[in-house]
Design a protein around this motif. Structure first.
Motif, PDB file in Angstrom:
ATOM      1  N   ASP A 171       5.304  -3.979   7.599  1.00 58.03           N
ATOM      2  CA  ASP A 171       6.546  -3.189   7.556  1.00 58.03           C
ATOM      3  C   ASP A 171       6.385  -1.962   6.663  1.00 58.03           C
ATOM      4  O   ASP A 171       5.751  -2.041   5.602  1.00 58.03           O
ATOM      5  CB  ASP A 171       7.704  -4.012   6.947  1.00 58.03           C
ATOM      6  CG  ASP A 171       8.347  -4.961   7.945  1.00 58.03           C
ATOM      7  OD1 ASP A 171       7.993  -4.915   9.136  1.00 58.03           O
ATOM      8  OD2 ASP A 171       9.213  -5.765   7.506  1.00 58.03           O
ATOM      9  N   MET A 172       7.000  -0.885   7.082  1.00 54.79           N
ATOM     10  CA  MET A 172       7.162   0.239   6.160  1.00 54.79           C
ATOM     11  C   MET A 172       8.421  -0.016   5.329  1.00 54.79           C
ATOM     12  O   MET A 172       9.480  -0.293   5.891  1.00 54.79           O
ATOM     13  CB  MET A 172       7.286   1.569   6.890  1.00 54.79           C
ATOM     14  CG  MET A 172       7.560   2.709   5.914  1.00 54.79           C
ATOM     15  SD  MET A 172       7.398   4.348   6.641  1.00 54.79           S
ATOM     16  CE  MET A 172       5.623   4.538   6.640  1.00 54.79           C
ATOM     17  N   VAL A 173       8.266   0.062   4.011  1.00 53.91           N
ATOM     18  CA  VAL A 173       9.385  -0.310   3.135  1.00 53.91           C
ATOM     19  C   VAL A 173       9.715   0.796   2.143  1.00 53.91           C
ATOM     20  O   VAL A 173       8.848   1.529   1.668  1.00 53.91           O
ATOM     21  CB  VAL A 173       9.066  -1.610   2.347  1.00 53.91           C
ATOM     22  CG1 VAL A 173       9.134  -2.821   3.266  1.00 53.91           C
ATOM     23  CG2 VAL A 173       7.731  -1.521   1.629  1.00 53.91           C
TER      24      VAL A 173
ATOM     25  N   LYS B 157      -2.003   1.247  -4.474  1.00 53.70           N
ATOM     26  CA  LYS B 157      -1.233   0.043  -4.150  1.00 53.70           C
ATOM     27  C   LYS B 157      -0.396  -0.343  -5.368  1.00 53.70           C
ATOM     28  O   LYS B 157      -0.688   0.069  -6.497  1.00 53.70           O
ATOM     29  CB  LYS B 157      -2.157  -1.136  -3.807  1.00 53.70           C
ATOM     30  CG  LYS B 157      -3.010  -0.942  -2.583  1.00 53.70           C
ATOM     31  CD  LYS B 157      -3.836  -2.192  -2.315  1.00 53.70           C
ATOM     32  CE  LYS B 157      -4.785  -1.971  -1.139  1.00 53.70           C
ATOM     33  NZ  LYS B 157      -5.561  -3.194  -0.828  1.00 53.70           N
ATOM     34  N   ILE B 158       0.576  -1.204  -5.142  1.00 55.33           N
ATOM     35  CA  ILE B 158       1.415  -1.664  -6.246  1.00 55.33           C
ATOM     36  C   ILE B 158       1.922  -3.078  -5.964  1.00 55.33           C
ATOM     37  O   ILE B 158       2.159  -3.446  -4.805  1.00 55.33           O
ATOM     38  CB  ILE B 158       2.600  -0.678  -6.489  1.00 55.33           C
ATOM     39  CG1 ILE B 158       3.429  -1.106  -7.703  1.00 55.33           C
ATOM     40  CG2 ILE B 158       3.473  -0.539  -5.243  1.00 55.33           C
ATOM     41  CD1 ILE B 158       4.431  -0.040  -8.173  1.00 55.33           C
TER      42      ILE B 158
ATOM     43  N   ILE C 110       3.481   0.390   2.887  1.00 49.30           N
ATOM     44  CA  ILE C 110       3.311  -0.621   3.937  1.00 49.30           C
ATOM     45  C   ILE C 110       3.005  -1.951   3.253  1.00 49.30           C
ATOM     46  O   ILE C 110       2.117  -2.028   2.392  1.00 49.30           O
ATOM     47  CB  ILE C 110       2.128  -0.259   4.872  1.00 49.30           C
ATOM     48  CG1 ILE C 110       2.313   1.127   5.488  1.00 49.30           C
ATOM     49  CG2 ILE C 110       1.928  -1.343   5.933  1.00 49.30           C
ATOM     50  CD1 ILE C 110       3.397   1.225   6.544  1.00 49.30           C
ATOM     51  N   VAL C 111       3.752  -2.990   3.651  1.00 52.41           N
ATOM     52  CA  VAL C 111       3.541  -4.304   3.054  1.00 52.41           C
ATOM     53  C   VAL C 111       2.169  -4.839   3.457  1.00 52.41           C
ATOM     54  O   VAL C 111       1.854  -4.920   4.644  1.00 52.41           O
ATOM     55  CB  VAL C 111       4.636  -5.296   3.499  1.00 52.41           C
ATOM     56  CG1 VAL C 111       4.364  -6.688   2.933  1.00 52.41           C
ATOM     57  CG2 VAL C 111       6.011  -4.794   3.068  1.00 52.41           C
TER      58      VAL C 111
ATOM     59  N   ARG D 278       0.868  -1.184   0.000  1.00 51.00           N
ATOM     60  CA  ARG D 278       0.000   0.000   0.000  1.00 51.00           C
ATOM     61  C   ARG D 278       0.906   1.235   0.000  1.00 51.00           C
ATOM     62  O   ARG D 278       1.803   1.359   0.841  1.00 51.00           O
ATOM     63  CB  ARG D 278      -0.886  -0.013   1.245  1.00 51.00           C
ATOM     64  CG  ARG D 278      -1.772   1.234   1.367  1.00 51.00           C
ATOM     65  CD  ARG D 278      -2.834   1.076   2.446  1.00 51.00           C
ATOM     66  NE  ARG D 278      -2.267   0.816   3.760  1.00 51.00           N
ATOM     67  CZ  ARG D 278      -1.732   1.759   4.563  1.00 51.00           C
ATOM     68  NH1 ARG D 278      -1.665   3.019   4.152  1.00 51.00           N
ATOM     69  NH2 ARG D 278      -1.241   1.433   5.751  1.00 51.00           N
ATOM     70  N   VAL D 279       0.679   2.108  -0.956  1.00 53.71           N
ATOM     71  CA  VAL D 279       1.562   3.262  -1.136  1.00 53.71           C
ATOM     72  C   VAL D 279       1.232   4.325  -0.090  1.00 53.71           C
ATOM     73  O   VAL D 279       0.085   4.766   0.021  1.00 53.71           O
ATOM     74  CB  VAL D 279       1.394   3.829  -2.565  1.00 53.71           C
ATOM     75  CG1 VAL D 279       2.213   5.112  -2.726  1.00 53.71           C
ATOM     76  CG2 VAL D 279       1.806   2.780  -3.603  1.00 53.71           C
ATOM     77  N   VAL D 280       2.236   4.714   0.668  1.00 50.91           N
ATOM     78  CA  VAL D 280       2.081   5.779   1.664  1.00 50.91           C
ATOM     79  C   VAL D 280       2.424   7.135   1.039  1.00 50.91           C
ATOM     80  O   VAL D 280       1.697   8.113   1.197  1.00 50.91           O
ATOM     81  CB  VAL D 280       2.962   5.503   2.904  1.00 50.91           C
ATOM     82  CG1 VAL D 280       2.931   6.683   3.875  1.00 50.91           C
ATOM     83  CG2 VAL D 280       2.497   4.228   3.598  1.00 50.91           C
TER      84      VAL D 280
END
Lengths: 342, 342
Positions: free
Chosen positions: B79-81, B116-117, B64-65, B31-33
């Motif tokens: 996790d924040m990635v 999202k991606i 966020i995964v 999910r794109v932050v």
């Protein structure tokens, strides 16, 4: 004295010219013991416009110091000296960094195919050969003026080291000595691209592990087949024509280096996304700062560990220089050494 | 979900598209932050042929995964990635050498300007941010996906180190972060070539010692005046158009390096005797292997030593992405950050 002059494409003559003399206090006059014809001499031999007045030519020589200007230090009259094809002052930032070919007080010799030559910036340029010189070493010492350090420069600029994979494009003297240099620097795969068997055989003796005689796409495919489809870390381009550049693009591995020491006979070339950029290919090279490498390369020449002088396959006198150009241009001869006393 | 799609030159739209899902066991869904618009997104924005069917676009994101394929290790759901713009398997020779952009199982993200991606090769690509993440760090963390390591790559490839003199061409986000990188690596003279005062002012804060607003011959003359006529050891070219390449040729010192990270919008360029060869100029660069640099660059971002996120001068929601492209293309905005929740 007698000297070779180029009057136009295919037109080299030997004539009487004035003896060179000291002009600047930083000059030397050197009697030429051995000189030779360079692959790069063939460029004007192909393209120079005709002229009544010829230009003296030749930039590689080993000789004996005959006269020295007041400000020359480090060499003495009577010394046998190696003369890098580019002279330089050895005092500027560029010389200190080992880029003598960009010295603002430097330049390129012209007129070595003669009995004598004036050497500007003698202190910064000439390297005296220590001790009594075995005449048998003269050919190898002569390669230290240009072709051997040029091959070495190609390999050094490409970052060749232990375990490197290397493609060398061109089986002329520089290409063969790039093979020798890559071997000395620890390369484990050395692919020599060339089609003259006598030359590539010498290349194998110098350290080539593979020879690819094909050119263009076919040659590239063979290099890729040898390297699991990847190409080599380093490509040493010792020709200077566009097909050699294109072969280099095809033979280099992603992240690799194309190192050019053949003087480019083109100005524009592919460098965009599809050629260099996509896979972080580096393009480097240029005129070798020979002076920076001589001390490093000389010991193995003097003790016979390496024999770069094997690139010479013919010795002629000064009067035969025109025939020497023809023989090299027709690829009858790999590299012609000239003994001005003959 | 909502996503930005490019349909042609100047034609970016936001539309509903299917949610991404795991396809390969090595995939993640994130999910794109925060995401953003890149200077390189402007190339298709200028030239893409019109098409009924749009293509998802965007390659920079922190997220966020949400889901992980069976074979993904090293990151966990929640996790924040940080996601490098190029994904890679982290298992091949190229990844081990730090050239993830040449990974045979790698590729470039497309579709980050979305809610999202899907992330291929998640194990080899995503870097989890340790601990609780201060929201104020999001802009700087987002630069770690592309523009900051791209500027860093330019400087590293150019060999920038203590005492280097550097010219940076381009005052976009990559150029400014090339300035920051050169400063971090110890360069003492950093000349930023750019004409947008707000940007070059930020460049000064990042470490530029000089700003040259002129272009072409005039700009080159100013760089040479600053450097005693010599040019700089390194030129970091962060634009990609031919005039920038020509400026680089004029600004580089003999023996120096031109390092390109702006995607070249040309294929052929001058590389011959008069441009690169005569003075042993090296041409290097390419797509930055971002993944190779993140661990090195992250600590100073997390502790606030550097603030590369200052390149963002506007934050918009997903529905405003078309306006974000226009603002960047018109140079109203340096770099636009997108918050998909807005």
């Amino acid at each position: 004295m007698r000297a070779a002059l180029i009057h136009g494409a295919g037109d080299v003559r030997v004539a009487d010219v004035s003896d060179p003399a000291l002009v600047e206090p930083t000059d030397a006059v050197v009697r030429v013991v051995v000189t030779c014809v360079c692959g790069s001499d063939l460029h004007p031999y192909h393209s120079k416009p005709d002229a009544e007045e010829g230009d003296q030519i030749g930039h590689e020589f080993v000789g004996i110091v005959e006269e020295l200007g007041d400000q020359v230090a480090g060499v003495s009259v009577g010394d046998m000296v190696i003369a890098p094809f580019a002279y330089a002052d050895d005092a500027c930032d560029y010389c200190r960094e080992g880029l003598q070919t960009s010295c603002p007080n430097g330049g390129f010799h012209s007129g070595a195919q003669a009995e004598k030559i004036r050497v500007p910036q003698a202190s910064g340029s000439l390297v005296a050969v220590p001790g009594d010189v075995d005449q048998a070493l003269l050919p190898s010492l002569l390669t230290l003026t240009d072709v051997y350090p040029t091959g070495w420069h190609a390999a050094v600029q490409a970052g060749v080291g232990p375990g490197s994979t290397v493609t060398v494009i061109g089986d002329g003297a520089v290409g063969l000595l790039a093979v020798l240099s890559a071997k000395q620097l620890g390369a484990t795969t050395i692919i020599l691209m060339g089609r003259h068997t006598a030359r590539t055989d010498l290349g194998r003796e110098f350290g080539a592990t593979h020879v690819v005689a094909s050119r263009g796409e076919e040659g590239i495919a063979e290099v890729r087949a040898i390297t699991d489809g990847e190409g080599t870390h380093a490509v040493l381009e010792a020709v200077g024509h566009m097909p050699a550049y294109e072969q280099a693009l095809g033979a280099v591995r992603p992240g690799g280096v194309i190192s050019r020491v053949g003087v480019p006979q083109y100005e524009e070339a592919p460098v965009g996304f599809g050629s260099l950029f996509r896979h972080n290919i580096t393009l480097t090279g240029g005129p070798a700062p020979v002076r920076a490498y001589i001390e490093q390369l000389l010991p193995a020449v003097l003790d016979g560990t390496v024999e770069p002088g094997r690139v010479f396959d013919r010795v002629i006198g000064l009067s035969e220089v025109p025939e020497g150009y023809r023989a090299m241009d027709d690829r009858e001869s790999l590299k012609v050494m000239v003994d001005p006393t003959r």
